[in-house]
Design an enzyme around this catalytic site. Structure first.
Site, PDB file in Angstrom:
ATOM      1  N   ILE A  13      53.061  14.808 -30.843  1.00 37.80           N
ATOM      2  CA  ILE A  13      53.470  13.739 -29.921  1.00 37.80           C
ATOM      3  C   ILE A  13      53.125  14.095 -28.476  1.00 37.80           C
ATOM      4  CG2 ILE A  13      55.882  14.401 -29.470  1.00 37.80           C
ATOM      5  CD1 ILE A  13      54.508  10.863 -30.202  1.00 37.80           C
ATOM      6  N   SER A  35      54.573  26.510 -24.699  1.00 40.97           N
ATOM      7  CA  SER A  35      54.440  26.372 -26.142  1.00 40.97           C
ATOM      8  C   SER A  35      54.101  27.736 -26.696  1.00 40.97           C
ATOM      9  CB  SER A  35      53.315  25.364 -26.453  1.00 40.97           C
ATOM     10  OG  SER A  35      53.594  24.607 -27.590  1.00 40.97           O
ATOM     11  N   ARG A  36      54.650  28.087 -27.863  1.00 43.88           N
ATOM     12  CA  ARG A  36      54.468  29.435 -28.393  1.00 43.88           C
ATOM     13  C   ARG A  36      53.025  29.698 -28.773  1.00 43.88           C
ATOM     14  NH1 ARG A  36      58.652  28.430 -33.037  1.00 43.88           N
ATOM     15  NH2 ARG A  36      57.006  26.868 -33.220  1.00 43.88           N
ATOM     16  N   LYS A  89      63.211  12.085 -28.978  1.00 45.73           N
ATOM     17  CA  LYS A  89      64.155  11.820 -30.067  1.00 45.73           C
ATOM     18  C   LYS A  89      63.768  12.721 -31.229  1.00 45.73           C
ATOM     19  CE  LYS A  89      62.518  10.084 -33.271  1.00 45.73           C
ATOM     20  NZ  LYS A  89      61.482  10.466 -34.310  1.00 45.73           N
ATOM     21  N   ASP A 167      64.078  11.341 -39.439  1.00 47.67           N
ATOM     22  CA  ASP A 167      63.287  11.556 -38.218  1.00 47.67           C
ATOM     23  C   ASP A 167      62.608  10.250 -37.800  1.00 47.67           C
ATOM     24  OD1 ASP A 167      61.946  13.433 -36.159  1.00 47.67           O
ATOM     25  OD2 ASP A 167      60.281  12.383 -37.112  1.00 47.67           O
TER      26      ASP A 167
HETATM   27  P1  NAP Z   1      54.918  18.940 -33.954  1.00 46.74           P
HETATM   28  O1  NAP Z   1      53.531  18.385 -34.115  1.00 46.74           O
HETATM   29  O2  NAP Z   1      55.405  19.909 -34.965  1.00 46.74           O
HETATM   30  O3  NAP Z   1      54.983  19.557 -32.487  1.00 46.74           O
HETATM   31  C1  NAP Z   1      56.124  20.175 -31.954  1.00 46.74           C
HETATM   32  C2  NAP Z   1      55.731  21.478 -31.294  1.00 46.74           C
HETATM   33  O4  NAP Z   1      56.896  22.100 -30.791  1.00 46.74           O
HETATM   34  C3  NAP Z   1      55.118  22.473 -32.268  1.00 46.74           C
HETATM   35  O5  NAP Z   1      53.713  22.305 -32.365  1.00 46.74           O
HETATM   36  C4  NAP Z   1      55.509  23.806 -31.667  1.00 46.74           C
HETATM   37  O6  NAP Z   1      54.465  24.272 -30.813  1.00 46.74           O
HETATM   38  C5  NAP Z   1      56.721  23.525 -30.795  1.00 46.74           C
HETATM   39  N1  NAP Z   1      57.960  24.133 -31.293  1.00 46.74           N
HETATM   40  C6  NAP Z   1      58.907  24.731 -30.533  1.00 46.74           C
HETATM   41  N2  NAP Z   1      59.934  25.162 -31.270  1.00 46.74           N
HETATM   42  C7  NAP Z   1      59.645  24.847 -32.539  1.00 46.74           C
HETATM   43  C8  NAP Z   1      60.338  25.026 -33.757  1.00 46.74           C
HETATM   44  N3  NAP Z   1      61.533  25.631 -33.811  1.00 46.74           N
HETATM   45  N4  NAP Z   1      59.738  24.564 -34.889  1.00 46.74           N
HETATM   46  C9  NAP Z   1      58.550  23.954 -34.852  1.00 46.74           C
HETATM   47  N5  NAP Z   1      57.848  23.747 -33.691  1.00 46.74           N
HETATM   48  C10 NAP Z   1      58.407  24.186 -32.553  1.00 46.74           C
HETATM   49  O7  NAP Z   1      55.978  17.750 -33.914  1.00 46.74           O
HETATM   50  P2  NAP Z   1      55.812  16.307 -33.249  1.00 46.74           P
HETATM   51  O8  NAP Z   1      55.361  15.319 -34.264  1.00 46.74           O
HETATM   52  O9  NAP Z   1      55.043  16.431 -31.994  1.00 46.74           O
HETATM   53  O10 NAP Z   1      57.351  15.961 -32.985  1.00 46.74           O
HETATM   54  C11 NAP Z   1      58.085  16.593 -31.965  1.00 46.74           C
HETATM   55  C12 NAP Z   1      59.244  15.702 -31.575  1.00 46.74           C
HETATM   56  O11 NAP Z   1      58.729  14.436 -31.169  1.00 46.74           O
HETATM   57  C13 NAP Z   1      60.207  15.422 -32.740  1.00 46.74           C
HETATM   58  O12 NAP Z   1      61.511  15.418 -32.264  1.00 46.74           O
HETATM   59  C14 NAP Z   1      59.761  14.042 -33.240  1.00 46.74           C
HETATM   60  O13 NAP Z   1      60.808  13.310 -33.834  1.00 46.74           O
HETATM   61  C15 NAP Z   1      59.313  13.388 -31.951  1.00 46.74           C
HETATM   62  N6  NAP Z   1      58.345  12.303 -32.122  1.00 46.74           N
HETATM   63  C16 NAP Z   1      57.243  12.456 -32.933  1.00 46.74           C
HETATM   64  C17 NAP Z   1      56.373  11.377 -33.126  1.00 46.74           C
HETATM   65  C18 NAP Z   1      55.146  11.483 -33.988  1.00 46.74           C
HETATM   66  O14 NAP Z   1      54.505  10.445 -34.262  1.00 46.74           O
HETATM   67  N7  NAP Z   1      54.729  12.653 -34.435  1.00 46.74           N
HETATM   68  C19 NAP Z   1      56.618  10.168 -32.494  1.00 46.74           C
HETATM   69  C20 NAP Z   1      57.687  10.075 -31.624  1.00 46.74           C
HETATM   70  C21 NAP Z   1      58.550  11.140 -31.453  1.00 46.74           C
HETATM   71  P3  NAP Z   1      54.305  25.885 -30.613  1.00 46.74           P
HETATM   72  O15 NAP Z   1      54.208  26.466 -31.985  1.00 46.74           O
HETATM   73  O16 NAP Z   1      53.063  26.012 -29.796  1.00 46.74           O
HETATM   74  O17 NAP Z   1      55.554  26.323 -29.903  1.00 46.74           O
END
Ligand code: NAP
Length: 309
Positions: A13, A35-36, A89, A167
């Site tokens: 996101i 970011s890690r 969120k 989610d």
């Molecule tokens: P994602 O692709 O997994 O990205 C989140 C990033 O956060 C990871 O790449 C990771 O990067 C970092 N991170 C830090 N602490 C973490 C942990 N304990 N476990 C896993 N990753 C961790 O997820 P995302 O889809 O972007 O979603 C993130 C948030 O945005 C969620 O709350 C989700 O509900 C919300 N969201 C997502 C979307 C969508 O379409 N995907 C839409 C709207 C909202 P590092 O490893 O580099 O730290």
């Protein structure tokens, strides 16, 4: 002067929506990321928010895009450093964490914008206005998507605090609580847990208003083919359908405009964050998260086939 902003948690996101929205908004300047594993070109990069806060002297705000299990610590650190915070969120891992963050923001005179991106979809304001003064007689939510397509490899969704199908499902609840004048509560729930995971892959909720009107919700992560993010509401004087996550609105089967939902939402979210920071205000509404927590509290738990991430 633009607000100098740090982005935390560079994943799907952050790259799909936050970075493009920030690049297009002159009220913000992205100066750093934490970011890690990931890095963003053209800004200072740090492995964690604590280092970012310690190293970047000129910083006004933090936007947090990590999974919900990591929101509280990051937001707390930012607020204690006197930064405005925008939170993706779902807002946190537990309901009390949100209350603590709200108190911390007030204590430090900072803005806390606890976002629900779906509320910024194109059809939402008109839907809320149309419903005001009408009497609800029933409704349904159908939120069905393919988790492998939309959340590829995201193990955190299946871990405790990851919420599983809630989610995306919480987006529907954020819309419902935004457009309805009536408050709803969870009357009954059934949650399907894969035998090898800690979070539900599907859920069925029966929501009720105090007047006894039922809105049924079906959430499913196993949807193949057409994906559905629809809310249908029936009143004693007409019907409303919000589809495509709130981007498309129909009233009595008449389309009232459409927008590619997510594309418009994030520019509007950042516009709202800028307004809140300028006004010295916070925006926090954890009702959608309470509904999810309540579904876990009263929900019947069924074990279903294993799910491979
Ligand atoms: P994602 O692709 O997994 O990205 C989140 C990033 O956060 C990871 O790449 C990771 O990067 C970092 N991170 C830090 N602490 C973490 C942990 N304990 N476990 C896993 N990753 C961790 O997820 P995302 O889809 O972007 O979603 C993130 C948030 O945005 C969620 O709350 C989700 O509900 C919300 N969201 C997502 C979307 C969508 O379409 N995907 C839409 C709207 C909202 P590092 O490893 O580099 O730290």
């Amino acid at each position: 002067m633009p607000l100098k902003l740090g982005l935390v948690g560079i994943g799907k996101i952050a790259r799909d929506q936050h970075i493009p929205a920030l690049a297009a908004d002159p009220r913000f300047e992205l100066v750093a990321c934490a970011s890690r594993n990931a890095r963003v070109d053209g800004v200072a990069n740090f492995a964690d928010i604590e280092t970012l806060l310690a190293e970047v002297r000129q910083l006004d705000a933090i936007s947090i895009c990590t999974p919900p299990q990591a929101h509280f610590e990051a937001a707390l650190a930012a607020l204690r450093a006197g930064k405005h915070v925008m939170l993706e969120k779902p807002p946190a891992a537990t309901t009390r964490q949100i209350a603590l963050l709200q108190a911390e923001a007030a204590r430090h005179g900072c803005t806390l914008f606890q976002t629900w991106h779906s509320r910024f979809a194109a059809g939402v304001d008109t839907a809320r206005e149309w419903l005001r003064g009408r009497t609800l007689s029933g409704g349904s939510i159908t939120w069905k998507e393919d988790v492998h397509h939309w959340h590829p490899g995201q193990q955190w969704i299946w871990e405790p605090g990851g919420l599983g199908v809630f989610d995306p499902g919480i987006n529907a609840l954020s819309l419902l609580t935004e457009v309805l004048s009536d408050e709803v509560f969870v009357h009954q729930a059934v949650l399907d847990f894969p035998e090898n995971q800690q979070a539900p892959i599907a859920a069925r909720l029966s929501l009720r208003t105090a007047a006894g009107v039922t809105v049924n919700a079906e959430f499913d992560f196993r949807q193949k083919g057409e994906q559905t993010w629809d809310i249908a509401l029936v009143t004693t004087s007409g019907r409303l359908r919000l589809s495509r996550g709130g981007g498309v609105l129909e009233i009595d089967d008449r389309p009232l405009g459409a927008d590619d939902a997510l594309a418009g939402e994030y520019p509007r979210l950042y516009a709202r964050f800028a307004e809140l920071c300028a006004a010295g205000e916070s925006e926090v509404d954890w009702r959608p998260f309470q509904l999810v927590a309540d579904a876990f509290l009263v929900g019947e738990r069924r074990i279903v086939a294993a799910h491979q991430v």
